[in-house]
Design an enzyme around this catalytic site. Structure first.
Site, PDB file in Angstrom:
ATOM      1  N   ARG B 202       0.838  -1.201   0.000  1.00 10.16           N
ATOM      2  CA  ARG B 202       0.000   0.000   0.000  1.00 10.16           C
ATOM      3  C   ARG B 202       0.868   1.245   0.000  1.00 10.16           C
ATOM      4  O   ARG B 202       1.824   1.332   0.760  1.00 10.16           O
ATOM      5  CB  ARG B 202      -0.918   0.015   1.231  1.00 10.16           C
ATOM      6  N   ARG B 217       1.749   1.610  10.440  1.00 10.84           N
ATOM      7  CA  ARG B 217       1.390   1.890   9.054  1.00 10.84           C
ATOM      8  C   ARG B 217       2.625   1.698   8.192  1.00 10.84           C
ATOM      9  O   ARG B 217       3.588   2.450   8.290  1.00 10.84           O
ATOM     10  CB  ARG B 217       0.849   3.320   8.893  1.00 10.84           C
ATOM     11  N   GLU B 289      -7.004  -0.339  14.810  1.00 15.39           N
ATOM     12  CA  GLU B 289      -7.700  -1.318  13.976  1.00 15.39           C
ATOM     13  C   GLU B 289      -6.790  -2.478  13.616  1.00 15.39           C
ATOM     14  O   GLU B 289      -5.687  -2.277  13.112  1.00 15.39           O
ATOM     15  CB  GLU B 289      -8.185  -0.644  12.697  1.00 15.39           C
ATOM     16  N   SER B 292     -10.991  -6.016   9.747  1.00 12.80           N
ATOM     17  CA  SER B 292     -12.202  -5.442   9.183  1.00 12.80           C
ATOM     18  C   SER B 292     -12.976  -6.555   8.488  1.00 12.80           C
ATOM     19  O   SER B 292     -12.360  -7.364   7.783  1.00 12.80           O
ATOM     20  CB  SER B 292     -11.798  -4.380   8.163  1.00 12.80           C
ATOM     21  N   ARG B 343       0.157  -5.279  12.641  1.00 14.82           N
ATOM     22  CA  ARG B 343      -0.685  -4.795  13.732  1.00 14.82           C
ATOM     23  C   ARG B 343      -0.762  -5.834  14.847  1.00 14.82           C
ATOM     24  O   ARG B 343      -0.822  -5.496  16.023  1.00 14.82           O
ATOM     25  CB  ARG B 343      -2.080  -4.461  13.219  1.00 14.82           C
TER      26      ARG B 343
END
Lengths: 523, 380
Positions: B202, B217, B289, B292, B343
């Site tokens: 990403r 991130r 987070e 999801s 994460r």
């Protein structure tokens, strides 16, 4: 593993994979770090903070005369600063030019030694001239300090000005000359170990063979057929989603890949290697410093749009980059890493039956060993690496041979290269599953990795002052511990059973939750 | 013009025919352009929304469930970066030189921990009937778009490959969604349940600030993703199944987390409903987070062209053996993160740090790490 991707220093390696017809006069241009399309604006936006502003060497392909002419006129060629400089020992090359020339010939390299020597000579002369002019300018400056007649002073001022202009021009020429010398010299391939056979593929020497081809008393299937029957991969869906030479692994093949990687890492860690995972996107300069060519024609390297970044074809690249531009303590050596990464290769120019199925793909998982060591020890670590590979592949029950690759098959960085080719009954031939190279100081001169030898007690003076020893370049080595798709080909084809199942080698079973075999699915 | 005509009459008709043909060609061209424009505009319309989804932005998201509670520390808490440095688990500095910011090397036990997380997660999800996969990480940009992402938008999250129509995937959802592209699946084959392991890339364009330190991130990471294709009537049920699996996985590891029903302003265009899992990260002193789960109903399948043919009921089979072929319907697709490794590393390191500087490995992962029970500081 598949070091055919190395193109810098110009071996004809890629010719065997590529089908590009190359005329002799333009051939040397094909293998250089020359992008055909230039976008200077792009480069300036993305130049790394440390690197000098860079552009690219522009050579028109319509000027074969440049290749032929011994003394290249710099006016024909816009030589601009290379992004980085390999620490090349020009004097050593000059003092050993016969050996270097023979080596270039044996490796079928396109490096132009004559040009390098001429440029070096020219540069030395130019340097002398620059120094002479500087001396004269200092003289003039000194003279102007004393008491002088106005006319005399004016004359000296004129002289000073002329010298300054001449100096500026010469200094600019010197810079251009240095840059061109650097670019030409960086094409010179690494030296070669004296025991390496001279010639092409068929000259490679057999070092060792382990095991023998299994005798089958039933028809042998290739890995593609086994994969289909056991529902282990999907090439068709991948062709739609991504293109040819991509694949999904499914079911037990996923667990088998994980088991292979896990087991390999564990085994190599036992031998003192530090495990790593690495970035798979790296700056293109790092790719080049390792001896690959991101922007050559038929390059093996994928580039990321709108950036100076590329995808790695092997973890050798990001691992080589860890100690870039640094001086390592001798006591820290050897540094031994075992790195797991995904690898991406364009496989441009590779076509034919040798590329079916998992044998040649654009993306794969690989466990790579990398060693940085003292110069005197690289031969020894090369032996250690090939021994580890031998142990790994025998434990899995594979039949394979180890080859000492001939000069024509070494990439520019490799001083010596051992390839492992395993028997693949479905393909009915031996296929390369691994490669172990000793790159001596080729990569470290480009990556800027040195070590400071520890001082011996005799150099420490009584007052406690120590003599700081001059730094040396480390030697680097790399070797494939496990290239997953080729291992899958070997395991499936060698361990297939008459009932269509495939038996899992014992060392891998604990890493697969104890699974002993892959059975056909009931439909 | 087929009948018998006077020459003059025939000529008149020929003229008329020619005029009509020209007018038609122009109109047909206009129609094609109009259709294309309609298509482009209409494709911007987001998916419908589940009636229970709260309306509004982030702060409107509704808490569905909370598991566990924040651990009470009786010593100063370190964040994952400090732990990583002391335990020699990652290197961001070397990666910044080699690749750029937000890249990293994992070292030593962190490598084994990543493998254990992936291995354990795959094993657990396979037990629940999901087919394991690894996927291509380079895909055609059209597939990226069909899944609802924008490869070429400004601030796109997607890396593109030079001189090609290919991109790097940001999630395995994309290549898995593409498996059944442009096909009709038998209803009896549904639900199709996949658990896919891949690396994800990403650009994180536009993301900046303290929330982006360390592993929180990054540009590249390993992820295990669940993907379901099912009949339309069943997607709500499978959405519940997916969030339940996530809940089980994260509780087994001993994490404290909350599950949110995301508000309308936070759903991506494809999602009919989205549940986010935010885990407590004591080093960052907030919830972050980690997962999801989205129900995309037929948004993706209408773009990917994935249909199913409902099985005929016996009443539609005529006595002569001829069966009525039912009209096809679009499948519903769902996706959910089973494990996003960086994460998870943040959570495990920060939550299970001990006073002596070590980090304790959650029990379920230990067998997948050769029995290692903790990560200890290295003697220097």
């Amino acid at each position: 593993m598949a070091l055919q991707c190395r193109l810098s220093g110009a071996t004809f390696q890629s010719l065997k994979l590529a089908t590009i017809p190359i005329s002799s006069s333009s051939s040397r241009f094909i293998f250089r770090t020359l992008p055909k399309t230039l976008n200077l604006a792009l480069f300036s936006r993305h130049s790394a903070p440390k690197a000098p502003p860079f552009s690219v060497l522009i050579r028109t392909l319509s000027a074969p005369a440049v290749a032929a002419a011994p003394a290249a006129e710099t006016s024909d060629i816009k030589v601009v600063k290379p992004q980085w400089n390999a620490a090349i020992d020009f004097k050593w090359i000059r003092d050993n030019k016969e050996a270097v020339a023979v080596n270039i010939k044996n490796r079928n390299s396109n490096a132009n030694l004559e040009l390098v020597l001429q440029l070096y000579d020219k540069m030395l002369n130019l340097q002398k001239e620059v120094e002479r002019l500087r001396g004269e300018r200092n003289n003039v400056a000194n003279k102007m300090k004393g008491k002088l007649e106005p006319a005399e002073r004016q004359k000296l001022i004129e002289e000073g000005k002329n010298l300054k202009e001449a100096l500026t021009t010469l200094e600019e020429d010197l810079v251009k000359l240095r840059d061109e010398l650097q670019i030409e010299a960086q094409c010179i391939p690494n030296l070669t170990h004296p025991d390496v056979p001279i010639g092409w593929e068929d000259s490679s020497k057999l070092r060792n063979m382990v095991g023998s081809p299994r005798k089958f008393d039933f028809p042998v299937k290739d890995h593609l057929q086994l994969g289909k029957e056991l529902d282990l991969f999907d090439f068709d869906a991948a062709a739609e989603v991504s293109g040819s030479k991509f694949y999904y692994l499914k079911n037990e093949a996923v667990m088998l890949e994980m088991a292979l990687v896990n087991w390999t890492l564990t085994e190599v860690m036992k031998r003192g290697f530090t495990p790593l995972t690495t970035p798979e996107i790296v700056r293109s300069s790092v790719v080049e410093k390792c001896g690959f060519q991101p922007r050559g024609e038929n390059t093996q390297v994928y580039s990321v749009e709108d950036s100076d970044q590329c995808l790695i074809g092997t973890a050798e690249i990001p691992v080589g980059g860890i100690h870039m531009d640094s001086i390592v303590a001798e006591s820290a050596l050897p540094l031994k890493y075992v790195a797991f990464s995904h690898c991406f290769r364009t496989e441009a120019g590779a076509a034919g039956t040798a590329t079916r199925g998992l044998y040649r793909v654009h993306q794969f998982s690989k466990v790579e060993m990398f060693i940085l060591c003292r110069q005197e020890e690289s031969d020894m670590y090369h032996e250690e690496l090939i021994k580890i590979e031998e142990d790994l592949f025998s434990s899995l029950g594979l039949h394979f041979k180890i080859l000492d690759m001939a000069t024509g098959d070494l990439g520019a960085p490799a001083y010596r290269k051992f390839d492992v080719e395993a028997w693949m009954p479905g393909l009915e031939r031996y296929g390369e599953i691994s490669s172990a190279s000793n790159c001596t100081d080729y990569q470290s001169r480009r990556l800027g990795i040195r070590y400071r030898p520890s001082e011996s007690p005799s150099t420490t003076s009584k007052k406690g002052k120590t003599n700081v020893a001059a730094t040396k370049f480390v030697h680097t080595l790399n070797a494939t511990a496990c290239a997953v798709p080729r291992m899958l080909v070997c395991l499936l084809e060698n361990f297939q059973q008459e009932d269509g199942s495939v038996s899992i080698p014992h060392p891998l079973r604990p890493f697969m939750g104890g699974v002993e075999a892959i059975y056909p699915k009931s439909r | 013009m087929k009948g018998k005509l006077e020459p003059a009459e025939r000529q008149k008709l020929i003229e008329e025919g020619k005029n009509l043909k020209e007018a038609l060609t122009t109109l047909e061209e206009d129609l094609v352009k109009l259709r294309d424009e309609l298509q482009i505009e209409a494709q911007c319309i987001p998916n419908l929304t589940h009636p229970d989804v709260p309306i509004g932005w982030e702060d409107s998201s509704k808490l569905r469930n909370m598991v566990g509670s924040p651990r009470k520390f009786d010593f100063p808490v370190k964040d994952h970066l400090q732990l990583g440095k002391e335990l020699d688990l990652f290197d961001f500095d070397a990666a910044a030189e080699v690749s750029g910011s937000k890249f990293y090397y994992l070292k030593n036990e962190a490598v084994m921990l990543e493998m254990a997380l992936v291995n354990w997660t795959l094993t657990e999800v396979m037990k629940r009937g999901f087919t394991p996969l690894t996927t291509p990480e380079i895909v055609r940009s059209s597939v990226v778009e069909k899944c609802g992402f924008q490869p070429r938008g400004e601030n796109t999250q997607v890396y593109s490959i030079e001189d090609s129509d290919q991109c790097l995937i940001g999630t395995a959802e994309i290549p898995v969604g593409g498996i059944h592209m442009d096909s009709i699946v038998a209803e009896s084959a549904l639900p199709l349940k996949y658990v896919a392991f891949s690396h994800c890339f990403r650009t994180e364009a536009g993301a900046a600030g303290t929330a982006t330190r360390g592993l929180y991130r990054v540009h590249q990471f390993s992820k295990v993703e669940m993907f379901i294709l099912c009949r339309q009537e069943e997607s709500d049920m499978y959405h519940e199944e997916l969030i339940k699996i996530e809940e089980d996985l994260f509780s087994s590891l001993g994490l404290h987390f909350k599950i949110l029903d995301m508000a309308t302003g936070d759903l991506g265009a494809p999602a009919y409903r989205k549940f986010d899992v935010e885990a407590w990260m004591p080093g960052l002193e907030r919830y972050g987070e980690i997962s999801s789960a989205s129900n995309c109903t037929d948004y993706q399948s209408r773009r990917l062209g994935i249909r199913y043919r409902p099985s005929e009921s016996p009443s539609t089979t005529s006595k002569k053996g001829k069966t009525n072929v039912a009209a096809t319907k679009f499948v519903h697709t769902l996706n959910a993160t089973a494990c996003a490794v960086p994460r998870m590393l943040v959570c495990l390191l920060e939550n299970f740090q001990q006073e002596d500087g070590s980090v304790s490995i959650p029990h379920p992962l230990r067998p997948f790490m050769g029995g290692v029970e903790a990560i200890y500081p290295k003697s220097r």
